[in-house]
Design an enzyme around this catalytic site. Structure first.
Site, PDB file in Angstrom:
ATOM      1  CD1 TRP A 187      -2.202  -2.207   1.743  1.00 37.68           C
ATOM      2  CD2 TRP A 187      -3.008  -1.180  -0.074  1.00 37.68           C
ATOM      3  NE1 TRP A 187      -3.224  -2.978   1.236  1.00 37.68           N
ATOM      4  CE2 TRP A 187      -3.744  -2.374   0.133  1.00 37.68           C
ATOM      5  CE3 TRP A 187      -3.341  -0.371  -1.169  1.00 37.68           C
ATOM      6  CZ2 TRP A 187      -4.789  -2.782  -0.703  1.00 37.68           C
ATOM      7  CZ3 TRP A 187      -4.388  -0.772  -2.011  1.00 37.68           C
ATOM      8  CH2 TRP A 187      -5.095  -1.963  -1.770  1.00 37.68           C
ATOM      9  CG  ASP A 239      -3.592   3.783   3.903  1.00 38.67           C
ATOM     10  OD1 ASP A 239      -4.596   3.530   4.596  1.00 38.67           O
ATOM     11  OD2 ASP A 239      -3.349   3.208   2.826  1.00 38.67           O
ATOM     12  CE  LYS A 254      -8.899  -3.357   3.906  1.00 38.31           C
ATOM     13  NZ  LYS A 254      -8.018  -2.483   3.140  1.00 38.31           N
TER      14      LYS A 254
HETATM   15  C1  PLP Z   1      -7.497  -2.012   1.950  1.00 45.63           C
HETATM   16  C2  PLP Z   1      -6.444  -0.974   1.976  1.00 45.63           C
HETATM   17  C3  PLP Z   1      -6.375   0.041   1.004  1.00 45.63           C
HETATM   18  C4  PLP Z   1      -7.343   0.111  -0.154  1.00 45.63           C
HETATM   19  O1  PLP Z   1      -8.532   0.628   0.288  1.00 45.63           O
HETATM   20  P1  PLP Z   1      -9.719   0.983  -0.720  1.00 45.63           P
HETATM   21  O2  PLP Z   1     -10.735   1.500   0.245  1.00 45.63           O
HETATM   22  O3  PLP Z   1     -10.097  -0.275  -1.420  1.00 45.63           O
HETATM   23  O4  PLP Z   1      -9.236   2.026  -1.641  1.00 45.63           O
HETATM   24  C5  PLP Z   1      -5.391   0.990   1.127  1.00 45.63           C
HETATM   25  N1  PLP Z   1      -4.515   0.977   2.140  1.00 45.63           N
HETATM   26  C6  PLP Z   1      -4.538   0.017   3.083  1.00 45.63           C
HETATM   27  C7  PLP Z   1      -3.533   0.049   4.181  1.00 45.63           C
HETATM   28  C8  PLP Z   1      -5.497  -0.990   3.030  1.00 45.63           C
HETATM   29  O5  PLP Z   1      -5.536  -1.941   3.974  1.00 45.63           O
END
Ligand code: PLP
Length: 359
Positions: free
Chosen positions: A102, A171, A195
């Protein structure tokens, strides 16, 4: 009705109490005679929901008053573009720490909009560690420093907040609300909901208010944090159903004792699962011990010819979504807030049993 233990990395398990509340609310939400999906986002009931969800989130994470809380759409991935568009000019530099897929994706996206500089990268050991901060090659004048506190795929988590003289952007998609955080150390935090917050479709951004004016002129309205801040995230029609579920999850978290209580449970869940892996020669986890994730636990079987049997038999035992990401192989158990200790105990029991039969 039969419910499985769901170890999905995302969209992930939701608390059962929340699902029951949704079921109760569906035909007639709060005496409106409608489902929440059919209500105007400008209705008194929905505006109250929006205000309550923000208030409860502020309580859960002790968010200071000089931070805005925003609920855009587009997931964490859109924030990978919105971050440079809102915080850096096209000729400015932004620093990126890459400790997993990511972070790498965020760096690539930012590179389209500013001078994105990867200052650390752990791909040399397949993203299984965090490079020492002293080795990070920080820019002299970065607009911000971006990192991913929990890398969902390799299962690598920062158990500290990096030092930074420039605004820190995180993030937190797969770690938000799993433990207390000191929001005041960050310039901005973003997270996709699916999540640890609610269903896919809504995104959370927490941003220090003084940074909102950095946005580029002529930035698209819906990609401008300030538009959301100025309109209580009603800059256009918000994802009302997803927001409603997130509101229920925040209420559920408060009832559990908040993120302090979640942190105690999450640490216990993770440590017993890692102990089960470490104490066997049948299973292993490749991540350095000081940065193993509380939320995503990848593990491989000593003999990968047994992977298919492990997946079949675990599914038959009511344990689902354990297949690892293709870049890591093997298995991955995602054990977010809504995956309770009973589910982790069931997994550990199954693993021991499988080892006994096949080891
Ligand atoms: C799942 C995830 C993403 C992607 O998220 P979307 O909502 O599908 O854009 C980005 N960063 C991390 C750390 C993730 O776990």
């Amino acid at each position: 009705m039969s419910r499985v233990y769901n170890f999905s990395a995302g969209p992930a398990a939701l608390p059962f109490e929340v699902l029951q509340q949704i079921q109760d609310d569906i035909p007639d939400w709060q005496g409106t005679g409608m489902t929440v999906m059919e209500c105007s986002h400008r209705s008194k009931e929905f505006v109250e929901l929006a205000a309550r969800s923000e208030r409860n989130l502020r309580t859960l994470l002790s968010i200071p008053d000089d931070y805005s809380v925003l609920f855009p759409q587009g997931g964490a991935t859109l924030q990978m573009a919105m971050t440079p568009l809102n915080l850096a000019a096209a000729d400015e530099t932004a620093d990126y720490v890459v400790t997993g897929s990511w972070g790498k994706k965020a760096l690539g996206e930012a590179g389209k909009f500013c001078n994105a500089n990867g200052i650390a990268d752990s791909s040399d050991r397949n993203f299984t560690y965090i490079p020492d901060q002293a080795s990070w090659t920080r820019s002299d004048k970065a607009a911000y420093l971006h990192y991913v506190p929990n890398e969902t795929i390799a299962g690598v988590e920062f158990h500290f907040v990096p030092d930074s003289e420039v605004p820190l952007v995180a993030d937190m998609s797969s770690t938000i609300l799993s433990r207390p955080i000191d929001v005041s150390k960050f310039g901005a935090i973003y997270a996709g909901a699916q999540k640890n917050i609610g269903p896919a479709g809504i995104t959370l951004v927490i941003v220090r208010k003084d940074l909102l004016d950095r946005v580029r002129p002529n930035n698209p309205h819906l990609m401008t944090w300030k538009s959301y801040a100025d309109s209580d995230s009603m800059t256009n029609t918000p994802p009302t159903f997803a927001w409603y579920v997130a509101d229920l999850v925040f209420q559920w978290l408060l009832k559990q004792g908040g993120v302090e209580a979640m942190a105690r449970v999450n640490e216990r869940k993770a440590s017993k699962l890692y102990a089960a892996i470490d104490n066997s020669s049948f299973y292993s986890n490749p991540v350095a011990k000081d940065c193993r994730s509380w939320m995503n636990v990848p593990f491989i079987l000593a003999d990968n010819a047994l992977d298919a049997a492990f997946l079949d038999e675990s599914r038959a035992a009511g344990l689902t979504n354990l297949k690892g990401h293709r870049s890591v192989g093997g298995m991955r158990a995602s054990i977010y807030n809504a995956v309770n200790e009973e589910a982790v105990d069931a997994l550990i029991g199954f693993m021991a049993d499988f080892e006994q039969r096949h080891g």
